[in-house]
Design a protein around this motif. Sequence first.
Motif, mmCIF file in Angstrom:
data_model
loop_
_atom_site.group_PDB
_atom_site.id
_atom_site.type_symbol
_atom_site.label_atom_id
_atom_site.label_comp_id
_atom_site.label_asym_id
_atom_site.label_seq_id
_atom_site.Cartn_x
_atom_site.Cartn_y
_atom_site.Cartn_z
ATOM 1 N N UNK A 1 -17.938 -11.492 -15.530
ATOM 2 C CA UNK A 1 -17.715 -12.849 -16.045
ATOM 3 C C UNK A 1 -16.643 -12.803 -17.128
ATOM 4 N N UNK A 2 -15.557 -13.549 -16.914
ATOM 5 C CA UNK A 2 -14.482 -13.602 -17.904
ATOM 6 C C UNK A 2 -14.360 -15.034 -18.405
ATOM 7 N N UNK A 3 -14.411 -15.204 -19.712
ATOM 8 C CA UNK A 3 -14.272 -16.543 -20.290
ATOM 9 C C UNK A 3 -12.852 -16.723 -20.831
ATOM 10 N N UNK B 1 -24.278 -11.869 -5.003
ATOM 11 C CA UNK B 1 -24.198 -10.525 -5.603
ATOM 12 C C UNK B 1 -25.405 -9.686 -5.180
ATOM 13 N N UNK B 2 -26.580 -10.320 -5.115
ATOM 14 C CA UNK B 2 -27.800 -9.572 -4.780
ATOM 15 C C UNK B 2 -27.782 -9.021 -3.353
ATOM 16 N N UNK B 3 -27.050 -9.716 -2.469
ATOM 17 C CA UNK B 3 -27.014 -9.224 -1.083
ATOM 18 C C UNK B 3 -25.741 -8.440 -0.797
ATOM 19 N N UNK B 4 -24.990 -8.104 -1.845
ATOM 20 C CA UNK B 4 -23.914 -7.122 -1.658
ATOM 21 C C UNK B 4 -22.512 -7.559 -1.991
ATOM 22 N N UNK B 5 -22.278 -8.822 -2.323
ATOM 23 C CA UNK B 5 -20.898 -9.226 -2.658
ATOM 24 C C UNK B 5 -20.501 -8.704 -4.027
ATOM 25 N N UNK B 6 -19.226 -8.390 -4.154
ATOM 26 C CA UNK B 6 -18.656 -8.202 -5.497
ATOM 27 C C UNK B 6 -18.408 -9.623 -6.007
ATOM 28 N N UNK B 7 -18.895 -9.953 -7.194
ATOM 29 C CA UNK B 7 -18.740 -11.325 -7.690
ATOM 30 C C UNK B 7 -17.952 -11.337 -8.997
ATOM 31 N N UNK B 8 -16.872 -12.130 -8.997
ATOM 32 C CA UNK B 8 -16.023 -12.271 -10.191
ATOM 33 C C UNK B 8 -16.051 -13.733 -10.606
#
Length: 473
Positions: free
Chosen positions: A240-242, A202-209
Amino acid sequence: MQNFDVVVIGGGPGGYIAAIRAAQLGFSVACIDGNTRNGKYSLGGTCLNVGCIPSKALLQSSENFAELTHSFVDHGISCDNPKIDIKKMLARKDDIITKNASGISFLFKKNKVTELHGWASFKSAESGKYTISIDDNGAKNEVSATHIIVATGSNSRHLPQIATDNVNILDNEGALDLNKVPEHLCVIGAGVIGLEMGSVWARVGSKVTVLEAAPTFMGAADEQAAKELLKNLTKQGISITTGVKIGEIVNKAKKVTIKYELNGESKEVVADKLLVSIGRTPNTNGLNVDAIGLKVDERGFIIVDDDCKTNLPNVWAIGDVVRGPMLAHKASDEGIIVAERIAGQHPHFDFNTVPFVIYTNPEMAWVGKTEHQLKSEGIAYKKGVASFMANGRALGLGHNAGFVKMLACEETDRILGIHMVGPFVSELISEAVVAMEFMASSEDLARIIHAHPSLSEVTHEAALACDKRQLHG
Ligand code: FAD
Ligand code: NAI
């Protein structure tokens, strides 16, 4: 056939430390490890090759980039169009692994530990000696020993519905070696690996799910600390989805589609890469445990008692391959303890003082009991909470999210747990561990002088707050 007093199977942080300590105590020792990296044998196990060390190297590189792109401007530092060279970032990480792995070989030589290469399996147990076969790329060898320490570690657990290829469907190994920033990284499992590796990309640019099956985020941690971490990760753009139920996963045409159910509704994520980080399984499959009658449980963990003794005389097992948290420092400490027990000493291992750290931003760390545990055990406690918000050192660093929470026995004031979210709490937690090992009270910590300005002043304030006499709260 070479014979040793002690043979250690596995050269990770459990095994290599056990081997060195046993050699220090005067035993003849061999350590067998089958792990290879770029075609060469590489000591250090999961931790050094594909775990703790490479992940922390990437966390630091990515954090530096995030600071440069987002926060250095607050310090008056700016640069046009900052770039990150991912291949160089990976090369730096690889260099750290190579240096440390050869460092372990050096320590083996220094301590006269015989380093043996290949995959070990039990052959027989006769007249108080165990014989072990070693397969070194087809070349067979055998060694025997009076004492065996099994430290074969663990491997990632996979989802039944999809195979890991480390191209699009990744485990920790693939996530540590992506040579391009994925546009969209989906992570299954909001555990330690998912959050740390999700943070890197995420820090280097990815969208993170991140999709997590459990109903709550970081259910084993302190609830307030978990909420604070979730709030900060969400602010960084990590979704973040739980409470999800993962369904079909399709890996096709360079896209991975992850179908899942949430509150009875069908949903899906389409990502470029999928990281599966849903826990780890012990490495006992290739050991041929039946040859000597070594007992494993239904999940493959070697069954041991509190002293890491197995069901067989002089056979011990430590680290990820046995019960308890899968942490490098737990494995190493068990290694020391077993070597010392073989030497007739009586060291102890206290599960209650094993520190846990998650190297996100902010970091999260804890030791001892959570409020939830104390409540369910019916233990009356008091708590002191102090924030990093106005701490001078934290403000100077530009990282002042989070807090320290101290839990102490209502009756005796003995510290029962310390929970931290904030800057460098991976370092601050050591004070908490020392305090708990020495059975300190919150008053003990409150009376100790802490340097100013330092982050540790927040721990001091939390100790003062246990007695409702916080000075800066
Ligand atoms: P391992 O490190 O797994 O070592 C076992 C070794 O034995 C391996 O080299 C394996 O190849 C070898 N082996 C297995 N079977 C055989 C055999 N039959 N013959 C010969 N050799 C064999 N923990 C922390 O405390 N802090 C962290 O920051 C942290 N970060 C992590 C990040 C990631 C991505 C991962 C995956 C794990 C992380 N961990 C961390 C967990 C940590 O890596 C493990 O708890 C630790 O490595 C366990 O040590 P071990 O010695 O029991 O086993
Ligand atoms: P983990 O046990 O930390 O987290 C796995 C997560 O996946 C859990 O939250 C679990 O509820 C979830 N999960 C399980 N099955 C699922 C499913 N089918 N669908 C969705 N979610 C699911 O395991 P992780 O992250 O793989 O790490 C493995 C081990 O490595 C941990 O035990 C940890 O101790 C160690 N580690 C330690 C680090 C550290 O100390 N900083 C860093 C990284 C790993």
